[in-house]
Write a protein that holds these residues in place. Sequence first.
Motif, PDB file in Angstrom:
ATOM      1  N   PHE A  87       0.956  -1.166  -0.018  1.00 30.92           N
ATOM      2  CA  PHE A  87      -0.022   0.122  -0.116  1.00 30.92           C
ATOM      3  C   PHE A  87       0.861   1.192   0.010  1.00 30.92           C
ATOM      4  N   THR A  88       0.885   1.872  -1.119  1.00 25.28           N
ATOM      5  CA  THR A  88       1.765   3.158  -1.322  1.00 25.28           C
ATOM      6  C   THR A  88       1.467   4.610  -0.944  1.00 25.28           C
ATOM      7  N   ALA A  89      -0.167   4.603  -0.845  1.00 28.93           N
ATOM      8  CA  ALA A  89      -0.641   5.817  -0.475  1.00 28.93           C
ATOM      9  C   ALA A  89      -2.119   5.619  -0.038  1.00 28.93           C
ATOM     10  N   PRO A  90      -2.603   6.633   0.794  1.00 28.04           N
ATOM     11  CA  PRO A  90      -3.590   6.429   1.301  1.00 28.04           C
ATOM     12  C   PRO A  90      -4.926   6.628   0.351  1.00 28.04           C
ATOM     13  N   VAL A  91      -5.965   6.020   0.491  1.00 28.78           N
ATOM     14  CA  VAL A  91      -7.260   6.286  -0.218  1.00 28.78           C
ATOM     15  C   VAL A  91      -8.074   6.960   0.498  1.00 28.78           C
ATOM     16  N   ARG A  92      -8.695   7.986   0.092  1.00 28.19           N
ATOM     17  CA  ARG A  92      -9.574   9.081   0.723  1.00 28.19           C
ATOM     18  C   ARG A  92     -11.085   8.833   0.235  1.00 28.19           C
ATOM     19  N   LYS A 123      -3.395   9.801 -10.711  1.00 29.96           N
ATOM     20  CA  LYS A 123      -2.585   8.678 -11.254  1.00 29.96           C
ATOM     21  C   LYS A 123      -1.545   8.312 -10.132  1.00 29.96           C
ATOM     22  N   GLN A 124      -1.893   8.913  -9.057  1.00 25.01           N
ATOM     23  CA  GLN A 124      -0.923   8.338  -7.874  1.00 25.01           C
ATOM     24  C   GLN A 124      -1.244   6.868  -7.330  1.00 25.01           C
ATOM     25  N   VAL A 125      -0.089   5.910  -7.617  1.00 21.49           N
ATOM     26  CA  VAL A 125      -0.333   4.509  -7.309  1.00 21.49           C
ATOM     27  C   VAL A 125      -0.458   4.435  -5.756  1.00 21.49           C
ATOM     28  N   VAL A 126      -1.726   3.708  -5.547  1.00 20.08           N
ATOM     29  CA  VAL A 126      -2.078   3.573  -4.068  1.00 20.08           C
ATOM     30  C   VAL A 126      -1.752   2.151  -3.523  1.00 20.08           C
ATOM     31  N   LEU A 127      -1.522   1.162  -4.623  1.00 15.12           N
ATOM     32  CA  LEU A 127      -1.375  -0.081  -4.241  1.00 15.12           C
ATOM     33  C   LEU A 127      -0.677  -0.741  -5.606  1.00 15.12           C
ATOM     34  N   ASP A 128       0.441  -1.633  -4.929  1.00 16.60           N
ATOM     35  CA  ASP A 128       1.349  -2.284  -6.123  1.00 16.60           C
ATOM     36  C   ASP A 128       1.531  -3.532  -5.699  1.00 16.60           C
ATOM     37  N   GLY A 129       1.701  -4.638  -6.479  1.00 12.25           N
ATOM     38  CA  GLY A 129       2.055  -5.979  -6.232  1.00 12.25           C
ATOM     39  C   GLY A 129       1.870  -6.957  -7.474  1.00 12.25           C
ATOM     40  N   PHE A 130       1.757  -8.151  -6.974  1.00 11.36           N
ATOM     41  CA  PHE A 130       1.770  -9.298  -8.144  1.00 11.36           C
ATOM     42  C   PHE A 130       0.861 -10.242  -7.398  1.00 11.36           C
TER      43      PHE A 130
END
Length: 137
Positions: A87-92, A123-130
């Motif tokens: 989780f790379t940024a909060p979701v508001r 366009k800010q990444v808020v979640l990243d993974g596989f």
Amino acid sequence: MKGKTISEIKIGDKASISKTVSETDVYLYAGITGDLNPAHINEEEAKETMFKGRIAHGMLTAGLISAVLGMQLPGPGTIYMGQELKFTAPVRFGDTITATVEVVEIENGKFLKLHTFAVNQDKQVVLDGFARVMPPK
């Protein structure tokens, strides 16, 4: 309704969905899971956090990845085997999140490895993974 089989999928295939996260979504998720962390449901306490207000549950956002996998790519009949997440940024509340999956590897002719990520309206990444899935037969 059946999703794509392994023979119908190629590396680079992508699918996405978008959703605006509402206060109702967060409260319903909190009620279903029992995660009543004040960071999500109590504005006064959340103002005291590093986020300075309420944020959506990270796993609510991750659920959008599940929706793409289960409904679009590969689609209905897919078995979700595993997920690695950051989780790379909060979701508001009010953020519009676009969750995307992209096929990066086909394993043994049976499984797919997919890059999974979500961005907000800026366009800010808020979640990243596989993810690793088994497409329908």
